[in-house]
Motif scaffolding. Structure first.
Motif, PDB file in Angstrom:
ATOM      1  N   GLU A  14     -10.026 -10.775  21.021  1.00  0.00           N
ATOM      2  CA  GLU A  14      -9.260 -10.106  19.976  1.00  0.00           C
ATOM      3  C   GLU A  14      -7.760 -10.244  20.211  1.00  0.00           C
ATOM      4  OE1 GLU A  14     -11.927  -8.542  21.429  1.00  0.00           O
ATOM      5  OE2 GLU A  14     -13.293  -8.691  19.720  1.00  0.00           O
ATOM      6  N   LYS A  15      -7.342 -10.119  21.486  1.00  0.00           N
ATOM      7  CA  LYS A  15      -5.914 -10.262  21.797  1.00  0.00           C
ATOM      8  C   LYS A  15      -5.445 -11.686  21.521  1.00  0.00           C
ATOM      9  CE  LYS A  15      -5.460  -6.512  25.058  1.00  0.00           C
ATOM     10  NZ  LYS A  15      -5.123  -6.063  26.388  1.00  0.00           N
ATOM     11  N   LYS A  16      -6.255 -12.659  21.895  1.00  0.00           N
ATOM     12  CA  LYS A  16      -5.892 -14.055  21.630  1.00  0.00           C
ATOM     13  C   LYS A  16      -5.796 -14.328  20.135  1.00  0.00           C
ATOM     14  CE  LYS A  16      -7.320 -16.468  25.734  1.00  0.00           C
ATOM     15  NZ  LYS A  16      -6.442 -17.557  26.062  1.00  0.00           N
ATOM     16  N   GLU A  17      -6.732 -13.813  19.353  1.00  0.00           N
ATOM     17  CA  GLU A  17      -6.693 -14.004  17.901  1.00  0.00           C
ATOM     18  C   GLU A  17      -5.459 -13.342  17.296  1.00  0.00           C
ATOM     19  OE1 GLU A  17     -10.412 -12.484  16.472  1.00  0.00           O
ATOM     20  OE2 GLU A  17     -11.526 -14.254  17.130  1.00  0.00           O
ATOM     21  N   LEU A  18      -5.120 -12.169  17.774  1.00  0.00           N
ATOM     22  CA  LEU A  18      -3.934 -11.477  17.284  1.00  0.00           C
ATOM     23  C   LEU A  18      -2.681 -12.291  17.585  1.00  0.00           C
ATOM     24  CD1 LEU A  18      -2.575  -9.025  16.003  1.00  0.00           C
ATOM     25  CD2 LEU A  18      -2.673  -7.910  18.243  1.00  0.00           C
ATOM     26  N   ILE A  19      -2.566 -12.783  18.802  1.00  0.00           N
ATOM     27  CA  ILE A  19      -1.407 -13.594  19.180  1.00  0.00           C
ATOM     28  C   ILE A  19      -1.353 -14.879  18.365  1.00  0.00           C
ATOM     29  CG2 ILE A  19      -0.451 -15.025  21.045  1.00  0.00           C
ATOM     30  CD1 ILE A  19       0.339 -12.071  21.220  1.00  0.00           C
ATOM     31  N   GLU A  20      -2.486 -15.498  18.107  1.00  0.00           N
ATOM     32  CA  GLU A  20      -2.500 -16.714  17.285  1.00  0.00           C
ATOM     33  C   GLU A  20      -1.962 -16.432  15.886  1.00  0.00           C
ATOM     34  OE1 GLU A  20      -6.498 -18.235  17.451  1.00  0.00           O
ATOM     35  OE2 GLU A  20      -6.289 -18.821  19.552  1.00  0.00           O
ATOM     36  N   MET A  21      -2.343 -15.291  15.307  1.00  0.00           N
ATOM     37  CA  MET A  21      -1.822 -14.933  13.980  1.00  0.00           C
ATOM     38  C   MET A  21      -0.327 -14.625  14.048  1.00  0.00           C
ATOM     39  SD  MET A  21      -4.753 -12.891  11.845  1.00  0.00           S
ATOM     40  CE  MET A  21      -5.047 -11.569  12.999  1.00  0.00           C
ATOM     41  N   ILE A  22       0.092 -13.942  15.102  1.00  0.00           N
ATOM     42  CA  ILE A  22       1.524 -13.659  15.272  1.00  0.00           C
ATOM     43  C   ILE A  22       2.294 -14.967  15.429  1.00  0.00           C
ATOM     44  CG2 ILE A  22       3.228 -12.676  16.863  1.00  0.00           C
ATOM     45  CD1 ILE A  22       1.289 -10.279  17.195  1.00  0.00           C
ATOM     46  N   ALA A  81      -7.322  -1.375  17.309  1.00  0.00           N
ATOM     47  CA  ALA A  81      -7.588  -0.606  18.526  1.00  0.00           C
ATOM     48  C   ALA A  81      -8.240  -1.466  19.600  1.00  0.00           C
ATOM     49  CB  ALA A  81      -8.468   0.592  18.198  1.00  0.00           C
ATOM     50  N   GLU A  82      -9.061  -2.400  19.202  1.00  0.00           N
ATOM     51  CA  GLU A  82      -9.709  -3.291  20.163  1.00  0.00           C
ATOM     52  C   GLU A  82      -8.710  -4.283  20.751  1.00  0.00           C
ATOM     53  OE1 GLU A  82     -12.745  -5.253  17.969  1.00  0.00           O
ATOM     54  OE2 GLU A  82     -13.591  -3.397  17.243  1.00  0.00           O
TER      55      GLU A  82
END
Length: 115
Positions: A32-40, A112-113
């Motif tokens: 989830e953190k990696k996906e968030l960073i990819e979108m950022i 939250a995840e």
């Protein structure tokens, strides 16, 4: 401030935390953190393109304030801009990234995840 503005402000605070911890999130094995960073990263690339086309300094502010974690005074001196300009750019950056994330399917319940 209305309920929507308040919720949006809470989300911006979360995005700001992620940006201040960008490298630890980028190198984290959590999906989830990696996906968030990819979108950022995609949102930042959009801003980089905007900077090239319009001569703005969004990405410089991102690099200095979030990635290098420089204080206001250092950013102002290095970019030769006023504190109010840095503040306004930072607000615009957070607004853009949050809007980008929401448009691309980032859900509050996933927040939250990931964060």
């Amino acid at each position: 401030m209305g309920l929507i503005d308040e919720k949006f402000s809470e989300e911006k605070v979360e995005i700001e935390k992620v940006l201040h911890n960008y490298w630890s999130y980028k190198n984290n094995p959590n999906k989830e953190k990696k996906e968030l960073i990819e979108m950022i990263d995609e949102a930042i690339e959009d801003m980089r393109e905007y900077d090239r086309e319009h001569g703005t300094q969004y990405c410089k502010v991102i690099e200095k304030r979030f990635f290098e974690e420089l204080g206001w005074q250092h950013v102002c001196m290095e970019l030769n801009i006023e504190k109010s300009t840095v503040y306004n750019l930072e607000e615009q950056i957070l607004n853009y990234i949050l809007t980008f994330l929401l448009k691309h399917g980032w859900r509050v319940d996933k927040k939250a995840e990931a964060i």
